[in-house]
Write a protein that holds these residues in place. Structure first.
Motif, PDB file in Angstrom:
ATOM      1  N   GLN A 173       0.668  -1.291  -0.033  1.00  0.00           N
ATOM      2  CA  GLN A 173      -0.131  -0.071   0.094  1.00  0.00           C
ATOM      3  C   GLN A 173       0.930   1.483  -0.109  1.00  0.00           C
ATOM      4  O   GLN A 173       2.022   1.371   0.583  1.00  0.00           O
ATOM      5  CB  GLN A 173      -1.118   0.098   1.275  1.00  0.00           C
ATOM      6  CG  GLN A 173      -2.075  -0.908   1.083  1.00  0.00           C
ATOM      7  CD  GLN A 173      -2.966  -0.823   2.299  1.00  0.00           C
ATOM      8  OE1 GLN A 173      -2.726  -0.522   3.369  1.00  0.00           O
ATOM      9  NE2 GLN A 173      -4.255  -1.203   2.176  1.00  0.00           N
ATOM     10  N   VAL A 174       0.542   2.024  -0.676  1.00  0.00           N
ATOM     11  CA  VAL A 174       1.185   3.524  -0.769  1.00  0.00           C
ATOM     12  C   VAL A 174       0.746   4.463   0.278  1.00  0.00           C
ATOM     13  O   VAL A 174      -0.395   4.287   1.042  1.00  0.00           O
ATOM     14  CB  VAL A 174       0.591   4.317  -1.860  1.00  0.00           C
ATOM     15  CG1 VAL A 174       1.309   5.692  -1.801  1.00  0.00           C
ATOM     16  CG2 VAL A 174       1.084   3.714  -3.183  1.00  0.00           C
ATOM     17  N   VAL A 188      -9.521  12.295   1.994  1.00  0.00           N
ATOM     18  CA  VAL A 188      -9.184  10.866   1.692  1.00  0.00           C
ATOM     19  C   VAL A 188      -9.218   9.744   2.765  1.00  0.00           C
ATOM     20  O   VAL A 188      -9.092   8.663   2.777  1.00  0.00           O
ATOM     21  CB  VAL A 188      -7.944  10.873   0.959  1.00  0.00           C
ATOM     22  CG1 VAL A 188      -8.257  11.642  -0.405  1.00  0.00           C
ATOM     23  CG2 VAL A 188      -6.809  11.453   1.857  1.00  0.00           C
ATOM     24  N   LEU A 189      -9.039  10.581   4.104  1.00  0.00           N
ATOM     25  CA  LEU A 189      -8.592   9.657   5.249  1.00  0.00           C
ATOM     26  C   LEU A 189      -9.823   8.931   5.800  1.00  0.00           C
ATOM     27  O   LEU A 189      -9.542   7.612   6.318  1.00  0.00           O
ATOM     28  CB  LEU A 189      -7.998  10.638   6.281  1.00  0.00           C
ATOM     29  CG  LEU A 189      -6.739  11.094   5.838  1.00  0.00           C
ATOM     30  CD1 LEU A 189      -6.508  12.376   7.163  1.00  0.00           C
ATOM     31  CD2 LEU A 189      -5.595  10.350   6.052  1.00  0.00           C
ATOM     32  N   ASP A 190     -10.917   9.336   5.772  1.00  0.00           N
ATOM     33  CA  ASP A 190     -12.047   8.494   6.534  1.00  0.00           C
ATOM     34  C   ASP A 190     -12.331   7.420   5.465  1.00  0.00           C
ATOM     35  O   ASP A 190     -12.379   7.523   4.502  1.00  0.00           O
ATOM     36  CB  ASP A 190     -13.428   9.469   6.485  1.00  0.00           C
ATOM     37  CG  ASP A 190     -13.174  10.630   7.609  1.00  0.00           C
ATOM     38  OD1 ASP A 190     -12.524  10.412   8.496  1.00  0.00           O
ATOM     39  OD2 ASP A 190     -13.950  11.386   7.454  1.00  0.00           O
ATOM     40  N   GLY A 191     -12.519   6.152   6.294  1.00  0.00           N
ATOM     41  CA  GLY A 191     -12.362   5.126   5.673  1.00  0.00           C
ATOM     42  C   GLY A 191     -11.314   4.274   4.916  1.00  0.00           C
ATOM     43  O   GLY A 191     -11.335   3.178   4.354  1.00  0.00           O
ATOM     44  N   THR A 193      -7.834   2.244   4.527  1.00  0.00           N
ATOM     45  CA  THR A 193      -6.897   1.532   5.158  1.00  0.00           C
ATOM     46  C   THR A 193      -5.441   1.879   4.943  1.00  0.00           C
ATOM     47  O   THR A 193      -4.685   1.177   5.613  1.00  0.00           O
ATOM     48  CB  THR A 193      -7.215  -0.049   4.810  1.00  0.00           C
ATOM     49  OG1 THR A 193      -7.187  -0.178   3.379  1.00  0.00           O
ATOM     50  CG2 THR A 193      -8.579  -0.042   5.038  1.00  0.00           C
ATOM     51  N   ARG A 194      -5.335   2.570   4.185  1.00  0.00           N
ATOM     52  CA  ARG A 194      -3.606   2.732   3.729  1.00  0.00           C
ATOM     53  C   ARG A 194      -3.115   3.788   4.773  1.00  0.00           C
ATOM     54  O   ARG A 194      -3.580   4.464   5.610  1.00  0.00           O
ATOM     55  CB  ARG A 194      -3.712   3.935   2.511  1.00  0.00           C
ATOM     56  CG  ARG A 194      -4.092   2.942   1.240  1.00  0.00           C
ATOM     57  CD  ARG A 194      -3.756   3.858   0.350  1.00  0.00           C
ATOM     58  NE  ARG A 194      -4.268   3.057  -1.181  1.00  0.00           N
ATOM     59  CZ  ARG A 194      -5.131   3.110  -1.645  1.00  0.00           C
ATOM     60  NH1 ARG A 194      -6.238   3.782  -1.268  1.00  0.00           N
ATOM     61  NH2 ARG A 194      -5.494   2.235  -2.755  1.00  0.00           N
ATOM     62  N   LEU A 237       4.146   0.232   8.228  1.00  0.00           N
ATOM     63  CA  LEU A 237       4.247   0.834   6.907  1.00  0.00           C
ATOM     64  C   LEU A 237       3.807  -0.054   6.074  1.00  0.00           C
ATOM     65  O   LEU A 237       3.305  -0.095   4.765  1.00  0.00           O
ATOM     66  CB  LEU A 237       5.450   1.566   6.749  1.00  0.00           C
ATOM     67  CG  LEU A 237       5.645   2.845   7.105  1.00  0.00           C
ATOM     68  CD1 LEU A 237       7.066   3.384   6.845  1.00  0.00           C
ATOM     69  CD2 LEU A 237       4.732   3.970   6.626  1.00  0.00           C
ATOM     70  N   ASP A 238       4.591  -1.438   6.157  1.00  0.00           N
ATOM     71  CA  ASP A 238       4.605  -2.365   5.187  1.00  0.00           C
ATOM     72  C   ASP A 238       3.159  -3.174   5.042  1.00  0.00           C
ATOM     73  O   ASP A 238       3.484  -4.371   5.489  1.00  0.00           O
ATOM     74  CB  ASP A 238       5.761  -3.354   5.455  1.00  0.00           C
ATOM     75  CG  ASP A 238       6.453  -4.160   4.016  1.00  0.00           C
ATOM     76  OD1 ASP A 238       6.033  -3.625   3.108  1.00  0.00           O
ATOM     77  OD2 ASP A 238       7.297  -4.712   4.379  1.00  0.00           O
ATOM     78  N   ARG A 239       2.288  -2.558   4.502  1.00  0.00           N
ATOM     79  CA  ARG A 239       1.027  -3.177   4.401  1.00  0.00           C
ATOM     80  C   ARG A 239       0.888  -3.911   3.105  1.00  0.00           C
ATOM     81  O   ARG A 239       1.002  -3.208   2.089  1.00  0.00           O
ATOM     82  CB  ARG A 239      -0.049  -2.456   4.790  1.00  0.00           C
ATOM     83  CG  ARG A 239       0.051  -1.865   5.941  1.00  0.00           C
ATOM     84  CD  ARG A 239      -1.222  -0.936   6.442  1.00  0.00           C
ATOM     85  NE  ARG A 239      -0.831  -0.287   7.516  1.00  0.00           N
ATOM     86  CZ  ARG A 239      -1.739   1.095   8.098  1.00  0.00           C
ATOM     87  NH1 ARG A 239      -2.750   1.134   7.262  1.00  0.00           N
ATOM     88  NH2 ARG A 239      -1.495   1.399   9.241  1.00  0.00           N
ATOM     89  N   PRO A 240       0.492  -4.984   2.525  1.00  0.00           N
ATOM     90  CA  PRO A 240       0.340  -5.452   1.312  1.00  0.00           C
ATOM     91  C   PRO A 240      -0.816  -4.905   0.615  1.00  0.00           C
ATOM     92  O   PRO A 240      -1.704  -4.704   1.298  1.00  0.00           O
ATOM     93  CB  PRO A 240       0.114  -7.053   1.634  1.00  0.00           C
ATOM     94  CG  PRO A 240      -0.424  -7.224   2.902  1.00  0.00           C
ATOM     95  CD  PRO A 240       0.254  -6.018   3.708  1.00  0.00           C
ATOM     96  N   ALA A 241      -0.608  -4.867  -0.530  1.00  0.00           N
ATOM     97  CA  ALA A 241      -1.641  -4.198  -1.415  1.00  0.00           C
ATOM     98  C   ALA A 241      -2.893  -4.851  -1.737  1.00  0.00           C
ATOM     99  O   ALA A 241      -2.709  -6.003  -1.612  1.00  0.00           O
ATOM    100  CB  ALA A 241      -0.985  -3.695  -2.736  1.00  0.00           C
TER     101      ALA A 241
END
Length: 241
Positions: A173-174, A188-191, A193-194, A237-241
């Motif tokens: 994820q970016v 963009v923040l509400d809802g 998951t990035r 930080l390292d969340r899979p897309a």
């Protein structure tokens, strides 16, 4: 109408005036110290947090070993902007930060004037996927952006057109750097998951964050002049897309 002399208010005695001046000076000095602390000091870290910086060509030549020795563990480095601008110091900063042992990530400044897909292509040409790097970040700010102000639905579509190919290429994820001006016009923040990269100069952000920019006026060894200071929870930080 002029008052009779007997009824006029007496002027403050010189000593009293100087006491007021001295008190005002003390208050200004205290406020200055407090402001300097908020702008320059590094906050205490909690479990899993590290200090970092974000840089671009505006910082000039950087002594990355000195940066690392000053307690900086990570850096986000500007790589690109729009569909054709590459930061002139990106390659230099990217290589030198890596050699100095600073964990590095690249960020792209998203412009409202170019299609998101074109911006993604430009970013991926500039920063090919690198499993050893931090995940990419996108800088979302109205300040410094072009003069166009599309409607929110159009901006959301173009941002998605940037995020989808970048996340597909990187497999992660970016990170969303979201300025208050952007969030006010294009939420963009509400809802989402990035991972969120938020700005707050007077304490920790009041909503969930993964990267926190706490100063635009920081000082770090190896950087001449001011630099943005950040705190990050790198394991988040390292969340899979």
């Amino acid at each position: 109408m002029q008052q009779p002399a007997a009824s006029r208010s007496p002027r403050p005695a010189p000593a009293r005036r100087w006491r007021w001046v001295a008190a005002a000076v003390v208050v200004l000095l205290v406020l200055g110290v407090v402001a300097a602390w908020f702008l320059l000091a590094r906050p205490g870290l909690r479990d899993g947090e590290v200090h970092g910086v974000d840089v671009s060509r505006h910082q000039g030549a950087i002594d990355w070993p000195a940066v690392a020795a000053d307690g900086i563990s990570f850096a986000y480095i500007k790589s690109s902007e729009g569909s054709d601008l590459t930061d002139v110091r990106f390659a230099e900063n990217w290589d030198a930060a890596g050699r100095a042992g600073v964990e590095r990530g690249a960020y792209h400044f998203f412009t409202l004037c170019r299609p998101g897909a074109e911006q993604a292509e430009h970013f991926l040409r500039t920063v090919p996927p690198d499993a050893a790097a931090l995940p990419p970040a996108v800088d979302l700010e109205i300040a410094g952006n072009c003069s166009q102000r599309p409607d929110p639905e159009a901006v959301r579509a173009e941002l998605d057109a940037f995020l989808a190919p970048v996340e597909a290429a990187w497999g992660r994820q970016v990170v969303l750097y979201v300025g208050e001006d952007w969030e006010g016009e294009y939420p963009v923040l509400d809802g989402s998951t990035r991972p969120a990269w938020l700005v707050s100069f007077v304490g920790r952000p009041d909503r969930p964050w993964t990267v926190w920019q706490h100063s635009w006026w920081g000082r770090v060894d190896g950087v001449e002049g001011r630099v943005d200071l950040d705190v990050a929870r790198l394991d988040e930080l390292d969340r899979p897309a």
